[in-house]
Design a protein around this motif. Structure first.
Motif, PDB file in Angstrom:
ATOM      1  N   GLU A  77      70.904  32.046  40.926  1.00  0.00           N
ATOM      2  CA  GLU A  77      70.848  31.620  42.332  1.00  0.00           C
ATOM      3  C   GLU A  77      72.235  31.115  42.741  1.00  0.00           C
ATOM      4  N   VAL A  82      64.541  31.818  47.962  1.00  0.00           N
ATOM      5  CA  VAL A  82      63.642  31.832  46.808  1.00  0.00           C
ATOM      6  C   VAL A  82      62.328  32.548  47.155  1.00  0.00           C
ATOM      7  N   ARG A 101      59.739  33.564  36.165  1.00  0.00           N
ATOM      8  CA  ARG A 101      61.201  33.638  36.226  1.00  0.00           C
ATOM      9  C   ARG A 101      61.831  32.280  35.980  1.00  0.00           C
ATOM     10  N   ARG A 157      58.469  26.336  37.659  1.00  0.00           N
ATOM     11  CA  ARG A 157      59.636  25.478  37.883  1.00  0.00           C
ATOM     12  C   ARG A 157      59.226  24.020  37.745  1.00  0.00           C
ATOM     13  N   LEU A 187      60.172  20.269  42.467  1.00  0.00           N
ATOM     14  CA  LEU A 187      60.117  21.192  43.606  1.00  0.00           C
ATOM     15  C   LEU A 187      58.699  21.376  44.147  1.00  0.00           C
ATOM     16  N   TYR A 190      67.841  27.548  50.389  1.00  0.00           N
ATOM     17  CA  TYR A 190      67.056  27.681  49.165  1.00  0.00           C
ATOM     18  C   TYR A 190      65.650  28.200  49.479  1.00  0.00           C
ATOM     19  N   ALA A 198      65.319  30.501  37.308  1.00  0.00           N
ATOM     20  CA  ALA A 198      66.239  30.786  38.418  1.00  0.00           C
ATOM     21  C   ALA A 198      67.318  29.705  38.543  1.00  0.00           C
ATOM     22  N   PRO A 199      68.205  29.630  37.561  1.00  0.00           N
ATOM     23  CA  PRO A 199      69.197  28.547  37.586  1.00  0.00           C
ATOM     24  C   PRO A 199      70.308  28.792  38.606  1.00  0.00           C
ATOM     25  N   SER A 200      70.829  27.694  39.137  1.00  0.00           N
ATOM     26  CA  SER A 200      71.978  27.755  40.037  1.00  0.00           C
ATOM     27  C   SER A 200      73.232  27.488  39.205  1.00  0.00           C
TER      28      SER A 200
HETATM   29  N1  GLU Z   1      67.762  27.426  41.720  1.00  0.00           N
HETATM   30  C1  GLU Z   1      66.891  26.292  41.691  1.00  0.00           C
HETATM   31  C2  GLU Z   1      67.489  25.229  40.814  1.00  0.00           C
HETATM   32  O1  GLU Z   1      68.300  25.511  39.953  1.00  0.00           O
HETATM   33  C3  GLU Z   1      65.519  26.603  41.143  1.00  0.00           C
HETATM   34  C4  GLU Z   1      64.689  27.264  42.148  1.00  0.00           C
HETATM   35  C5  GLU Z   1      63.251  27.479  41.761  1.00  0.00           C
HETATM   36  O2  GLU Z   1      62.930  27.517  40.575  1.00  0.00           O
HETATM   37  O3  GLU Z   1      62.445  27.650  42.671  1.00  0.00           O
HETATM   38  O4  GLU Z   1      67.134  24.076  41.006  1.00  0.00           O
END
Ligand code: GLU
Ligand code: ZN
Length: 282
Positions: free
Chosen positions: A45, A187, A5, A201, A205, A183, A7-9
């Motif tokens: 997100e 997540v 996936r 990702r 992270l 978060y 998962a952009p904020s």
């Molecule tokens: N939403 C997070 C971000 O944009 C990414 C989270 C993830 O990939 O675990 O930094």
């Protein structure tokens, strides 16, 4: 089947770092030509309160399409709040949560160590109780959690088997004062609900993954593998960020550039001018 996936904020436009991350996740699941048979998910997100700009989600979709990626979109985090409440209730029943009323300034003043996310929380409210009447976040009692789970490890594609350290990363926040989840909680719950098998990702992270691994064990969730890719860096060697002037890919799109050609250049590691890839070490 591999399920990855992106998962952009939606708190700023996508830059080349996001594009690279999306391409890596897409290609791991589907192959660069879409023929690999896995699934690539898009999850917005959007629970970051006032910083969230829902209208950006539509821009993100246009950007991904411009790059030639195909995805399945799953529900945005804002629609999943009840799930987070359920997870918190389950954790609370295990006795691993406690309220914390500390402000950022309190934590900065009390902390003796700095971690990747800033001052490490020294457990003030666990040790002496929260302040009465003040707004409270909920934190995970890391030591108590590990007593329940026993030793754990997790698997990164590049870095291999990673033990979860017994040393506390500072009792992570699972419910923020202003939000029904942090978060970490959102997540972890979402990746499980979405059937993600390979969490893809940026390496920024990497340090968060032990928290997610512990939550999976406590909540009895399936355990995926992880792929933390190196970051794209600006000319000063810092990770790309809109606030530091990293260009938005939407600007290239609206200027009529060929997004598929750009995606292929990133696949070939031909980075846009001034951008480089983080060196391979963890
Ligand atoms: N939403 C997070 C971000 O944009 C990414 C989270 C993830 O990939 O675990 O930094
Ligand atoms: Zn506290």
């Amino acid at each position: 089947m591999i399920v990855t996936r992106f998962a952009p904020s939606p708190n700023g436009p996508l830059h080349w770092g996001h594009a690279y991350s999306a391409i890596v996740a897409h290609d791991l699941a589907r192959g660069s030509d879409g023929g690999a048979g896995g699934k690539f998910l898009l999850r917005i997100e959007d629970i970051d309160g006032p910083r969230s700009q829902p209208e950006l989600a539509e821009e993100f979709r246009r950007d991904l399409e411009w790059l030639g990626l195909e995805w399945n979109e799953v529900p945005a985090q804002g629609t999943r709040l009840a799930r987070y409440e359920e997870a918190l209730a389950a954790l609370d029943a295990l006795g691993v949560l406690y309220p914390c009323t500390c402000t950022r300034a309190d934590i900065a003043a009390a902390a003796s160590e700095i971690g990747p996310e800033g001052p490490i929380y020294p457990g003030t409210c666990r040790l002496r109780g929260p302040s009465a009447g003040a707004p409270a976040a909920l934190r995970l009692d890391w030591a108590k959690a590990l007593e329940i789970t026993g030793p754990l490890s997790w698997e990164d594609d590049a870095a291999g088997d990673q033990p979860v350290a017994q040393a506390a990363p500072g009792d992570p926040v699972l419910r923020r004062k202003d939000l029904p989840a942090s978060y970490h909680l959102a997540v972890t719950v979402d990746d499980a609900a979405d059937g993600v098998t390979l969490v893809t990702r940026g390496r920024d992270l990497f340090h968060a993954t032990p928290v997610h691994r512990v939550l999976q064990a406590l909540l009895d969730l399936p355990v995926p593998r992880w792929h933390h890719h190196p970051l794209l860096l600006d000319p000063e060697g810092r990770k790309l960020a809109k606030r530091r002037g990293s260009p938005a890919i939407a600007d290239y799109r609206t200027a009529g550039e060929d997004g598929r050609a750009w995606a292929d250049r990133l696949r070939d590691r031909a980075w846009p001018t001034g951008i480089s890839l983080q060196k391979a070490h963890i």
